[in-house]
Motif scaffolding. Sequence first.
Motif, PDB file in Angstrom:
ATOM      1  N   ARG A  70       0.825  -1.212   0.000  1.00 29.33           N
ATOM      2  CA  ARG A  70       0.000   0.000   0.000  1.00 29.33           C
ATOM      3  C   ARG A  70       0.863   1.269   0.000  1.00 29.33           C
ATOM      4  O   ARG A  70       0.637   2.190  -0.782  1.00 29.33           O
ATOM      5  CB  ARG A  70      -0.915  -0.025   1.231  1.00 29.33           C
ATOM      6  N   ILE A  71       1.882   1.299   0.845  1.00 27.54           N
ATOM      7  CA  ILE A  71       2.701   2.503   0.972  1.00 27.54           C
ATOM      8  C   ILE A  71       3.589   2.699  -0.257  1.00 27.54           C
ATOM      9  O   ILE A  71       3.702   3.814  -0.766  1.00 27.54           O
ATOM     10  CB  ILE A  71       3.541   2.469   2.271  1.00 27.54           C
ATOM     11  N   SER A  72       4.182   1.645  -0.734  1.00 25.54           N
ATOM     12  CA  SER A  72       5.046   1.784  -1.921  1.00 25.54           C
ATOM     13  C   SER A  72       4.219   2.219  -3.136  1.00 25.54           C
ATOM     14  O   SER A  72       4.672   3.052  -3.930  1.00 25.54           O
ATOM     15  CB  SER A  72       5.845   0.518  -2.202  1.00 25.54           C
ATOM     16  N   LYS A  73       2.999   1.718  -3.251  1.00 20.24           N
ATOM     17  CA  LYS A  73       2.112   2.137  -4.342  1.00 20.24           C
ATOM     18  C   LYS A  73       1.808   3.634  -4.200  1.00 20.24           C
ATOM     19  O   LYS A  73       1.879   4.390  -5.173  1.00 20.24           O
ATOM     20  CB  LYS A  73       0.824   1.312  -4.307  1.00 20.24           C
ATOM     21  N   PHE A  82      11.284   0.460  -2.025  1.00 19.75           N
ATOM     22  CA  PHE A  82      10.769   0.976  -0.759  1.00 19.75           C
ATOM     23  C   PHE A  82      11.461   0.272   0.410  1.00 19.75           C
ATOM     24  O   PHE A  82      11.951   0.914   1.344  1.00 19.75           O
ATOM     25  CB  PHE A  82       9.247   0.788  -0.672  1.00 19.75           C
ATOM     26  N   GLU A  83      11.504  -1.061   0.335  1.00 15.49           N
ATOM     27  CA  GLU A  83      12.130  -1.833   1.418  1.00 15.49           C
ATOM     28  C   GLU A  83      13.608  -1.495   1.559  1.00 15.49           C
ATOM     29  O   GLU A  83      14.104  -1.324   2.673  1.00 15.49           O
ATOM     30  CB  GLU A  83      11.940  -3.332   1.172  1.00 15.49           C
ATOM     31  N   ALA A  84      14.296  -1.380   0.433  1.00 16.73           N
ATOM     32  CA  ALA A  84      15.735  -1.083   0.473  1.00 16.73           C
ATOM     33  C   ALA A  84      15.999   0.301   1.067  1.00 16.73           C
ATOM     34  O   ALA A  84      16.957   0.496   1.817  1.00 16.73           O
ATOM     35  CB  ALA A  84      16.329  -1.177  -0.933  1.00 16.73           C
ATOM     36  N   VAL A 116      -2.224   6.124   4.458  1.00 16.87           N
ATOM     37  CA  VAL A 116      -1.793   4.773   4.073  1.00 16.87           C
ATOM     38  C   VAL A 116      -0.799   4.189   5.091  1.00 16.87           C
ATOM     39  O   VAL A 116      -0.140   3.190   4.817  1.00 16.87           O
ATOM     40  CB  VAL A 116      -1.165   4.757   2.648  1.00 16.87           C
ATOM     41  N   ARG A 117      -0.729   4.787   6.276  1.00 11.01           N
ATOM     42  CA  ARG A 117       0.249   4.368   7.290  1.00 11.01           C
ATOM     43  C   ARG A 117       0.090   2.888   7.646  1.00 11.01           C
ATOM     44  O   ARG A 117      -0.972   2.307   7.440  1.00 11.01           O
ATOM     45  CB  ARG A 117       0.147   5.257   8.524  1.00 11.01           C
TER      46      ARG A 117
END
Length: 162
Positions: A70-73, A82-84, A116-117
């Motif tokens: 959700r957040i990366s979108k 996003f994760e990296a 979107v937290r």
Amino acid sequence: MDLDFYKKQALQKQKEHKKFLDGLKKKPPKNLDYQVLETHEETFEEIDCLSCANCCKTTGPLYIEKDIERISKHLRMRQADFEAKFLRVDEDNDKVLQDLPCFFLNDDNTCSIYDVRPKACREYPHTDRKKIYQINNLTIKNTLICPATYVFVEKLRKALEK
């Protein structure tokens, strides 16, 4: 908000709070869920999270896959990117923030990804959940971080002592 004051109070009353919460576990009052919700609402009418944001400054939430999706979108990033950029895997093999305070915390204590937290942020400090006695250890821990949790436990004690 005087965080030191609340933390000192929470430390002083930790044993009392633990005893009180353990008592709820042993013999929950019939109206406990209702009383918890009412106390939660009263507490957050009194305490404004934006005057504090200590949770965002000192503790990182757990990021589940749905959060990352959700957040990366929302940020128009690939999930891997996003994760990296923001996350690391901790000792429990959970995905958490690389650094604190939270990258998404603005200078005015608002959240740049509020809509979107992560689920963990939406639910924090968990003072509105049913069967609150199932998370006694977490509640005690949260009294040291979140002034509202400390106030909530104090108010709930008074309400149930009537």
